[in-house]
Write a protein that holds these residues in place. Structure first.
Motif, PDB file in Angstrom:
ATOM      1  N   ALA A  32       0.828  -1.207   0.000  1.00  0.00           N
ATOM      2  CA  ALA A  32       0.000   0.000   0.000  1.00  0.00           C
ATOM      3  C   ALA A  32       0.859   1.253   0.000  1.00  0.00           C
ATOM      4  O   ALA A  32       0.558   2.230  -0.704  1.00  0.00           O
ATOM      5  CB  ALA A  32      -0.925  -0.011   1.217  1.00  0.00           C
ATOM      6  N   ALA A  33       1.952   1.233   0.783  1.00  0.00           N
ATOM      7  CA  ALA A  33       2.855   2.384   0.807  1.00  0.00           C
ATOM      8  C   ALA A  33       3.468   2.616  -0.572  1.00  0.00           C
ATOM      9  O   ALA A  33       3.598   3.765  -1.030  1.00  0.00           O
ATOM     10  CB  ALA A  33       3.955   2.171   1.849  1.00  0.00           C
ATOM     11  N   GLY A  34       3.842   1.530  -1.245  1.00  0.00           N
ATOM     12  CA  GLY A  34       4.371   1.666  -2.598  1.00  0.00           C
ATOM     13  C   GLY A  34       3.344   2.229  -3.555  1.00  0.00           C
ATOM     14  O   GLY A  34       3.659   3.085  -4.389  1.00  0.00           O
ATOM     15  N   ALA A  35       2.090   1.763  -3.440  1.00  0.00           N
ATOM     16  CA  ALA A  35       1.030   2.266  -4.311  1.00  0.00           C
ATOM     17  C   ALA A  35       0.772   3.744  -4.056  1.00  0.00           C
ATOM     18  O   ALA A  35       0.544   4.529  -4.990  1.00  0.00           O
ATOM     19  CB  ALA A  35      -0.251   1.459  -4.090  1.00  0.00           C
ATOM     20  N   VAL A  36       0.802   4.151  -2.787  1.00  0.00           N
ATOM     21  CA  VAL A  36       0.607   5.564  -2.456  1.00  0.00           C
ATOM     22  C   VAL A  36       1.763   6.403  -2.998  1.00  0.00           C
ATOM     23  O   VAL A  36       1.552   7.510  -3.520  1.00  0.00           O
ATOM     24  CB  VAL A  36       0.456   5.739  -0.936  1.00  0.00           C
ATOM     25  CG1 VAL A  36       0.526   7.218  -0.552  1.00  0.00           C
ATOM     26  CG2 VAL A  36      -0.870   5.147  -0.457  1.00  0.00           C
ATOM     27  N   ALA A  37       2.988   5.882  -2.892  1.00  0.00           N
ATOM     28  CA  ALA A  37       4.145   6.621  -3.423  1.00  0.00           C
ATOM     29  C   ALA A  37       4.030   6.820  -4.927  1.00  0.00           C
ATOM     30  O   ALA A  37       4.278   7.919  -5.453  1.00  0.00           O
ATOM     31  CB  ALA A  37       5.438   5.882  -3.079  1.00  0.00           C
ATOM     32  N   VAL A  38       3.651   5.763  -5.642  1.00  0.00           N
ATOM     33  CA  VAL A  38       3.439   5.880  -7.088  1.00  0.00           C
ATOM     34  C   VAL A  38       2.315   6.865  -7.387  1.00  0.00           C
ATOM     35  O   VAL A  38       2.399   7.676  -8.321  1.00  0.00           O
ATOM     36  CB  VAL A  38       3.126   4.497  -7.694  1.00  0.00           C
ATOM     37  CG1 VAL A  38       2.690   4.626  -9.153  1.00  0.00           C
ATOM     38  CG2 VAL A  38       4.334   3.577  -7.586  1.00  0.00           C
ATOM     39  N   SER A  39       1.259   6.816  -6.582  1.00  0.00           N
ATOM     40  CA  SER A  39       0.115   7.713  -6.795  1.00  0.00           C
ATOM     41  C   SER A  39       0.479   9.163  -6.535  1.00  0.00           C
ATOM     42  O   SER A  39      -0.021  10.064  -7.212  1.00  0.00           O
ATOM     43  CB  SER A  39      -1.047   7.285  -5.893  1.00  0.00           C
ATOM     44  OG  SER A  39      -1.492   5.985  -6.220  1.00  0.00           O
ATOM     45  N   LEU A  40       1.343   9.400  -5.556  1.00  0.00           N
ATOM     46  CA  LEU A  40       1.787  10.770  -5.293  1.00  0.00           C
ATOM     47  C   LEU A  40       2.501  11.347  -6.513  1.00  0.00           C
ATOM     48  O   LEU A  40       2.301  12.505  -6.876  1.00  0.00           O
ATOM     49  CB  LEU A  40       2.720  10.801  -4.080  1.00  0.00           C
ATOM     50  CG  LEU A  40       2.053  10.696  -2.702  1.00  0.00           C
ATOM     51  CD1 LEU A  40       3.104  10.460  -1.625  1.00  0.00           C
ATOM     52  CD2 LEU A  40       1.250  11.962  -2.400  1.00  0.00           C
TER      53      LEU A  40
END
Length: 363
Positions: free
Chosen positions: A20-28
């Motif tokens: 989830a943290a990786g997905a949020v980083a990509v989304s940012l």
């Protein structure tokens, strides 16, 4: 579909948190383009895009308080990934739902804190990916009209909810804390969430259609929509002459923002009192199948806003309504702050990129 602490074991919860943290980083990173445009000239649009994205997060928070009945003793609520992705873009959409989940978990003890990564994967990442893939795929097949956008939004939202149910089942298969046959979990979860998906689809299509009717330029998924205005001439419909579009900066979003915020406040502060009190799809399946045998008390169970009520206020209507209003206000403030920061980073990158050729020439 808020997963509490104790449904999924620690190793899988940690792995889901990392994902989830990786997905949020990509989304940012992706949201920097969606909120700030792809050029310095387009970057000024972020001044209106950031508050609108914050509003979308607050609206999702409000509508999630409105549980609707879907079967005997079972209710459902909006997940919001499809709505956010279509209105503000898929990357920003992931962030919108993630902000909502964070506020719900920290302030209202809704969704476990150790299960936050699980909930982000289920309710933010999977719903956005499934919904937006279906939405974009259908738009390539359907005529380029506003009705097609609404139909594609309906289909994307409809499929996104059972998609999230499948993801939960997969995580349960990897790290479920109870010994329940996987086939029973899968059948029950997907079955009830197909019904919930119908409600999700109706809410998403209605909301997207309402925004399209007044400000189609604010719908990310309809930015390439080019349906010419029709005029009736001699009994026949003909394309109207193309008019020069008004500059984006000249078209105020304040009326839309105020209307959306007032709507969210009314939904959370008043209409939520009449929402269904039946357990939602996950709660019902968990109770019926025994998934909740090892559920843990929420770390924020003593929060003044736990369970969407204000501590020490005895009147249920007033307590719940005030909690909803506080939640909408907190979500729009936190969400707008995050999106504004993301937008500023994009503007700074564009400024630096435009200045670098000049610097090289000077050298």
């Amino acid at each position: 579909m808020h997963v509490p602490d104790g449904f999924i074991d620690a190793p899988v919860s940690i792995a889901a948190g990392v994902a989830a943290a990786g997905a949020v980083a990509v989304s940012l990173r992706g949201a920097r383009r969606e909120l700030g445009g792809t050029s310095q000239a387009e970057g000024s649009g972020g001044e209106r895009a950031a508050p609108l994205a914050g509003l979308v997060a607050a609206f999702i928070f409000a509508v999630q308080m409105l549980n609707f009945p879907v079967a005997a003793g079972t209710s459902g609520h909006l997940l919001g990934g499809a709505l956010a992705a279509i209105l503000v873009g898929p990357y920003t959409g992931v962030l919108c739902v993630s902000v909502v989940l964070l506020m719900q978990g920290v302030l209202f003890a809704d969704g476990g804190l150790t299960a936050l990564g699980v909930n982000v994967m289920n309710m933010a990442v999977v719903t956005v990916v499934v919904a937006y893939a279906v939405f974009r795929g259908l738009l390539k097949l359907l005529p380029g009209t506003r009705r097609s956008v609404t139909v594609a939004a309906f289909a994307g939202a409809l499929l996104s909810v059972p998609g999230a149910a499948v993801m939960f089942t997969l995580l349960y298969a990897l790290g479920g804390t109870t010994d329940v046959p996987l086939g029973k979990v899968f059948t029950a979860m997907v079955g009830v969430h197909v019904l919930i998906g119908i409600g999700e689809a109706a809410i998403t299509a209605a909301t997207v259609g309402a925004v399209l009717a007044v400000r189609p330029d604010l719908v990310h998924g309809a930015r390439r929509l080019a349906a010419p205005l029709k005029l009736r001439v001699g009994g026949e419909l003909v394309d109207a002459p193309a008019a020069a579009p008004a500059p984006a900066a000249a078209r105020s979003t304040r009326p839309v923002w105020i209307t959306g915020l007032v709507t969210a406040l009314v939904l959370a502060g008043f209409v939520s009192f009449y929402a269904s009190s039946s357990p939602d799809g996950l709660e019902k399946v968990a109770a019926d199948k025994g998934i909740d045998q090892k559920v843990k008390e929420h770390a924020a169970a003593d929060s003044p806003l736990a369970d969407y009520s204000v501590k020490d206020i005895g009147d249920a209507r007033l307590s719940g309504g005030l909690a909803g209003v506080i939640g909408v206000g907190a979500t729009v403030a936190v969400g707008t702050g995050i999106f504004w920061t993301v937008r500023r980073r994009r503007a700074e990158d564009l400024t630096a990129a435009s200045a670098s050729p000049t610097a090289s020439t000077a050298l």
